[in-house]
Design a protein around this motif. Structure first.
Motif, PDB file in Angstrom:
ATOM      1  N   GLN A 157      88.961  23.041  61.425  1.00 55.53           N
ATOM      2  CA  GLN A 157      87.801  23.417  62.231  1.00 55.53           C
ATOM      3  C   GLN A 157      87.294  22.192  62.966  1.00 55.53           C
ATOM      4  OE1 GLN A 157      84.754  25.637  60.188  1.00 55.53           O
ATOM      5  NE2 GLN A 157      83.265  25.324  61.817  1.00 55.53           N
ATOM      6  N   GLU A 158      86.918  22.395  64.236  1.00 59.15           N
ATOM      7  CA  GLU A 158      86.315  21.332  65.031  1.00 59.15           C
ATOM      8  C   GLU A 158      84.814  21.578  65.092  1.00 59.15           C
ATOM      9  OE1 GLU A 158      86.255  19.576  69.567  1.00 59.15           O
ATOM     10  OE2 GLU A 158      88.094  20.488  68.830  1.00 59.15           O
ATOM     11  N   LEU A 159      84.046  20.542  64.795  1.00 62.35           N
ATOM     12  CA  LEU A 159      82.593  20.606  64.867  1.00 62.35           C
ATOM     13  C   LEU A 159      82.123  19.696  65.990  1.00 62.35           C
ATOM     14  CD1 LEU A 159      81.842  20.197  61.067  1.00 62.35           C
ATOM     15  CD2 LEU A 159      81.811  22.317  62.354  1.00 62.35           C
ATOM     16  N   GLU A 160      81.085  20.115  66.700  1.00 60.45           N
ATOM     17  CA  GLU A 160      80.510  19.307  67.761  1.00 60.45           C
ATOM     18  C   GLU A 160      79.004  19.228  67.580  1.00 60.45           C
ATOM     19  OE1 GLU A 160      81.620  20.783  71.601  1.00 60.45           O
ATOM     20  OE2 GLU A 160      83.725  20.266  71.320  1.00 60.45           O
ATOM     21  N   GLU A 161      78.454  18.053  67.811  1.00 61.97           N
ATOM     22  CA  GLU A 161      77.013  17.837  67.739  1.00 61.97           C
ATOM     23  C   GLU A 161      76.575  17.037  68.950  1.00 61.97           C
ATOM     24  OE1 GLU A 161      74.343  18.657  65.830  1.00 61.97           O
ATOM     25  OE2 GLU A 161      75.670  20.016  64.765  1.00 61.97           O
ATOM     26  N   SER A 162      75.526  17.485  69.610  1.00 59.65           N
ATOM     27  CA  SER A 162      74.937  16.745  70.723  1.00 59.65           C
ATOM     28  C   SER A 162      73.772  15.914  70.193  1.00 59.65           C
ATOM     29  CB  SER A 162      74.438  17.708  71.792  1.00 59.65           C
ATOM     30  OG  SER A 162      75.516  18.402  72.356  1.00 59.65           O
ATOM     31  N   LEU A 163      73.821  14.624  70.483  1.00 62.21           N
ATOM     32  CA  LEU A 163      72.802  13.705  69.986  1.00 62.21           C
ATOM     33  C   LEU A 163      72.072  13.043  71.140  1.00 62.21           C
ATOM     34  CD1 LEU A 163      74.891  11.740  67.327  1.00 62.21           C
ATOM     35  CD2 LEU A 163      73.675  13.897  67.028  1.00 62.21           C
ATOM     36  N   SER A 164      70.832  12.690  70.890  1.00 58.93           N
ATOM     37  CA  SER A 164      70.036  11.941  71.854  1.00 58.93           C
ATOM     38  C   SER A 164      69.426  10.755  71.121  1.00 58.93           C
ATOM     39  CB  SER A 164      68.943  12.850  72.433  1.00 58.93           C
ATOM     40  OG  SER A 164      68.215  12.161  73.410  1.00 58.93           O
ATOM     41  N   LEU A 165      69.926   9.557  71.428  1.00 61.36           N
ATOM     42  CA  LEU A 165      69.457   8.352  70.750  1.00 61.36           C
ATOM     43  C   LEU A 165      68.214   7.809  71.436  1.00 61.36           C
ATOM     44  CD1 LEU A 165      72.863   6.550  70.104  1.00 61.36           C
ATOM     45  CD2 LEU A 165      71.631   8.145  68.627  1.00 61.36           C
TER      46      LEU A 165
END
Length: 150
Positions: free
Chosen positions: A102-110
């Motif tokens: 499974q591929e997981l993706e997360e969008s982050l804002s530093l």
């Protein structure tokens, strides 16, 4: 033609790693990891590929948590996923459930001024005999979607 052959060779290596991993060990593993730049400064897309090597008789499920080590105003700081996640569900860790991969993706804002150095990934599968996986990767941008270094 060369590009197609290269892509097929990479796909074959990926699937071979699921069926017969190089280290010969069965179980849940982090197969690939990448950090890609987002649309705005300070935004990033994290991609994690989890695999279940050899043992495909049952589905594996659990959650993935991550934190980012870096510098803010010259001082060491660690940011938790819940503090930098861009989605509305900021409290829940990303869940996984699969048999092969499974591929997981997360969008982050530093935060502005934060200089990331490492990303720490913790994979917590459910079950009595489940073993938590903890790995740290150097923060390295992968504009082509390639893997970061461990």
């Amino acid at each position: 033609l060369q590009g197609t052959i290269q892509e097929q060779a990479e796909d074959l290596a990926f699937y071979k790693g699921i069926i017969s991993p190089e280290d010969g060990e069965a179980g849940l593993k982090i197969r690939d990891f990448a950090v890609e730049p987002g649309m705005e400064p300070g935004q990033y897309l994290i991609k994690i590929v989890l695999i279940q090597a050899k043992d495909h008789g049952r589905q594996v499920s659990g959650v993935v948590d991550l934190s980012i080590d870096g510098q803010l105003a010259g001082e060491g700081k660690t940011l938790a996923l819940k503090d930098v996640r861009q989605t509305a569900e900021t409290s829940a860790a990303p869940a996984f459930s699969f048999r092969y991969f499974q591929e997981l993706e997360e969008s982050l804002s530093l935060p502005e001024g934060f200089e990331p150095e490492k990303i720490n990934i913790e994979v917590r599968p459910k079950g009595r005999s489940a073993r938590t996986i903890r790995k740290s990767f150097d923060w390295q941008l992968s504009p082509d979607g390639g893997s970061a270094q461990q």
